[in-house]
Enzyme design. Structure first.
Site, PDB file in Angstrom:
ATOM      1  N   GLU A   1     -57.588  17.656  23.773  1.00 27.70           N
ATOM      2  CA  GLU A   1     -56.261  17.524  23.168  1.00 27.70           C
ATOM      3  C   GLU A   1     -55.554  16.387  23.902  1.00 27.70           C
ATOM      4  O   GLU A   1     -55.338  16.461  25.112  1.00 27.70           O
ATOM      5  CB  GLU A   1     -55.421  18.801  23.289  1.00 27.70           C
ATOM      6  CG  GLU A   1     -54.082  18.638  22.558  1.00 27.70           C
ATOM      7  CD  GLU A   1     -53.070  19.765  22.773  1.00 27.70           C
ATOM      8  OE1 GLU A   1     -52.067  19.792  22.038  1.00 27.70           O
ATOM      9  OE2 GLU A   1     -53.277  20.592  23.674  1.00 27.70           O
TER      10      GLU A   1
ATOM     11  N   ASP B   1     -45.877  12.070  20.139  1.00 28.29           N
ATOM     12  CA  ASP B   1     -44.589  11.374  20.109  1.00 28.29           C
ATOM     13  C   ASP B   1     -44.576  10.429  18.904  1.00 28.29           C
ATOM     14  O   ASP B   1     -45.503   9.631  18.730  1.00 28.29           O
ATOM     15  CB  ASP B   1     -44.387  10.582  21.405  1.00 28.29           C
ATOM     16  CG  ASP B   1     -44.338  11.507  22.627  1.00 28.29           C
ATOM     17  OD1 ASP B   1     -43.775  12.611  22.503  1.00 28.29           O
ATOM     18  OD2 ASP B   1     -44.870  11.132  23.689  1.00 28.29           O
TER      19      ASP B   1
ATOM     20  N   LYS C   1     -39.777   3.486  15.852  1.00 34.40           N
ATOM     21  CA  LYS C   1     -39.470   2.060  15.666  1.00 34.40           C
ATOM     22  C   LYS C   1     -40.748   1.262  15.421  1.00 34.40           C
ATOM     23  O   LYS C   1     -41.755   1.464  16.117  1.00 34.40           O
ATOM     24  CB  LYS C   1     -38.761   1.502  16.900  1.00 34.40           C
ATOM     25  CG  LYS C   1     -37.367   2.082  17.058  1.00 34.40           C
ATOM     26  CD  LYS C   1     -36.620   1.444  18.196  1.00 34.40           C
ATOM     27  CE  LYS C   1     -35.225   2.022  18.225  1.00 34.40           C
ATOM     28  NZ  LYS C   1     -34.715   2.241  19.564  1.00 34.40           N
TER      29      LYS C   1
ATOM     30  N   GLU D   1     -46.521  24.604  21.865  1.00 37.54           N
ATOM     31  CA  GLU D   1     -45.116  24.832  22.253  1.00 37.54           C
ATOM     32  C   GLU D   1     -44.162  24.167  21.251  1.00 37.54           C
ATOM     33  O   GLU D   1     -43.186  24.769  20.808  1.00 37.54           O
ATOM     34  CB  GLU D   1     -44.820  24.266  23.648  1.00 37.54           C
ATOM     35  CG  GLU D   1     -45.275  25.137  24.792  1.00 37.54           C
ATOM     36  CD  GLU D   1     -46.642  24.743  25.322  1.00 37.54           C
ATOM     37  OE1 GLU D   1     -47.326  23.907  24.684  1.00 37.54           O
ATOM     38  OE2 GLU D   1     -47.029  25.259  26.383  1.00 37.54           O
ATOM     39  N   TYR D   2     -44.459  22.914  20.905  1.00 38.96           N
ATOM     40  CA  TYR D   2     -43.570  22.192  19.977  1.00 38.96           C
ATOM     41  C   TYR D   2     -43.605  22.831  18.592  1.00 38.96           C
ATOM     42  O   TYR D   2     -42.588  22.889  17.914  1.00 38.96           O
ATOM     43  CB  TYR D   2     -43.978  20.710  19.905  1.00 38.96           C
ATOM     44  CG  TYR D   2     -43.298  19.878  20.957  1.00 38.96           C
ATOM     45  CD1 TYR D   2     -43.626  20.020  22.302  1.00 38.96           C
ATOM     46  CD2 TYR D   2     -42.305  18.959  20.630  1.00 38.96           C
ATOM     47  CE1 TYR D   2     -43.000  19.261  23.283  1.00 38.96           C
ATOM     48  CE2 TYR D   2     -41.674  18.201  21.605  1.00 38.96           C
ATOM     49  CZ  TYR D   2     -42.024  18.355  22.927  1.00 38.96           C
ATOM     50  OH  TYR D   2     -41.394  17.611  23.893  1.00 38.96           O
TER      51      TYR D   2
HETATM   52  N1  SAM Z   1     -49.118  18.878  22.291  1.00 40.49           N
HETATM   53  C1  SAM Z   1     -47.958  19.521  22.878  1.00 40.49           C
HETATM   54  C2  SAM Z   1     -47.292  20.418  21.889  1.00 40.49           C
HETATM   55  O1  SAM Z   1     -47.586  20.295  20.691  1.00 40.49           O
HETATM   56  O2  SAM Z   1     -46.502  21.279  22.294  1.00 40.49           O
HETATM   57  C3  SAM Z   1     -46.974  18.502  23.466  1.00 40.49           C
HETATM   58  C4  SAM Z   1     -46.297  17.595  22.467  1.00 40.49           C
HETATM   59  S1  SAM Z   1     -45.215  16.391  23.252  1.00 40.49           S
HETATM   60  C5  SAM Z   1     -44.159  15.883  21.966  1.00 40.49           C
HETATM   61  C6  SAM Z   1     -46.289  14.990  23.418  1.00 40.49           C
HETATM   62  C7  SAM Z   1     -46.991  14.939  24.758  1.00 40.49           C
HETATM   63  O3  SAM Z   1     -47.924  13.863  24.748  1.00 40.49           O
HETATM   64  C8  SAM Z   1     -46.040  14.691  25.918  1.00 40.49           C
HETATM   65  O4  SAM Z   1     -46.221  15.686  26.907  1.00 40.49           O
HETATM   66  C9  SAM Z   1     -46.428  13.299  26.412  1.00 40.49           C
HETATM   67  O5  SAM Z   1     -46.237  13.131  27.805  1.00 40.49           O
HETATM   68  C10 SAM Z   1     -47.900  13.245  26.010  1.00 40.49           C
HETATM   69  N2  SAM Z   1     -48.391  11.861  25.846  1.00 40.49           N
HETATM   70  C11 SAM Z   1     -47.815  10.890  25.121  1.00 40.49           C
HETATM   71  N3  SAM Z   1     -48.521   9.748  25.199  1.00 40.49           N
HETATM   72  C12 SAM Z   1     -49.577  10.026  26.016  1.00 40.49           C
HETATM   73  C13 SAM Z   1     -50.658   9.247  26.505  1.00 40.49           C
HETATM   74  N4  SAM Z   1     -50.779   7.946  26.180  1.00 40.49           N
HETATM   75  N5  SAM Z   1     -51.558   9.835  27.303  1.00 40.49           N
HETATM   76  C14 SAM Z   1     -51.428  11.143  27.662  1.00 40.49           C
HETATM   77  N6  SAM Z   1     -50.421  11.933  27.225  1.00 40.49           N
HETATM   78  C15 SAM Z   1     -49.502  11.381  26.420  1.00 40.49           C
END
Ligand code: SAM
Length: 213
Positions: A44, A118, A122, A192-193
């Site tokens: 994941e 994320d 933009k 969680e999200y």
């Molecule tokens: N997957 C989880 C959920 O659905 O609850 C977390 C979603 S959160 C919006 C997105 C996560 O992806 C964040 O914790 C962020 O730090 C991580 N993330 C974003 N870009 C990343 C990258 N290039 N490498 C590793 N993690 C990354």
């Protein structure tokens, strides 16, 4: 590169090498050694606090899971979950997904999960989206032939962008739901999200795509 926001978090990750892999580059091409079995490996990318990988690992003991997360301040909660759950088939990597090829070689990974990535809305940030074409290439370069990406999000814009990105890349769409929680999809494990957004009444989009060999 690991991002350290809580100084003690890195130290704690180091205390649990059975869950948090400190030097993942050592295991490139040898992940079966880490898990002690040759079971399929599902990762994941952007695992956050680790609820999804932990519960998937509990439900599917014959699959090995790896949660990948950039921030140690976040992954530390995933570590706490694993310490509590004591599952042998899930590991954590505190690394940036853009460096995946340092840790995995072609064929190491069977499936990539992207959950609530994320959105980077933009246009100038398109390259940061985990479904941007360069990331799709990266996943292909570490996965088995015919590997799959399973993607969930509440963000309609990111979902539509991602479907287009998958299609332009030549991926085959094998599952699509525009309202997962009202569909007949079975065995959904919430992140969680997902819990947060669905509690607010937001619909969840989900798709599965497959690389064509
Ligand atoms: N997957 C989880 C959920 O659905 O609850 C977390 C979603 S959160 C919006 C997105 C996560 O992806 C964040 O914790 C962020 O730090 C991580 N993330 C974003 N870009 C990343 C990258 N290039 N490498 C590793 N993690 C990354």
């Amino acid at each position: 590169m690991r991002l350290r926001h809580k100084p003690w978090a890195g130290e704690k990750l180091g205390q649990y090498p059975q869950y948090a892999i400190a030097e993942p580059e050592t295991y490139k091409g040898h992940w079966a050694e880490v898990f002690g079995n040759p079971n399929p490996v599902h990762i994941e990318v952007g695992t956050g606090k680790g609820q999804f990988v932990t519960e998937m690992a509990r439900a599917n003991p014959d699959v090995n899971y790896i949660g990948i997360e950039l921030y140690d301040s976040v992954i530390i909660t995933a570590l706490d979950r694993l310490i509590e759950a004591e599952l042998p088939n899930v590991k954590l990597l505190n690394v940036n997904a853009k460096d995946l090829k340092e840790y995995f070689e072609k064929g190491d990974v069977d499936r990539v999960y992207l959950n609530f990535s994320d959105p980077w809305p933009k246009n100038r940030h398109e390259k940061r989206r985990l479904t941007y074409k360069d990331f799709l290439k990266l996943y292909e370069e570490i996965m088995v032939d015919g590997g799959e990406i399973h993607f969930k999000t509440d963000n309609q814009g990111l979902f539509e962008y991602s479907l287009q990105s998958f299609s332009y890349y030549g991926l085959l769409l094998t599952f699509l739901s525009l309202d997962l929680h009202k569909s007949d999809f079975e065995g959904n494990i919430m992140t969680e999200y997902e819990e947060k957004f669905s509690a607010k009444g937001q619909r969840i989009y989900r798709c599965e795509v497959k690389y064509q060999s």
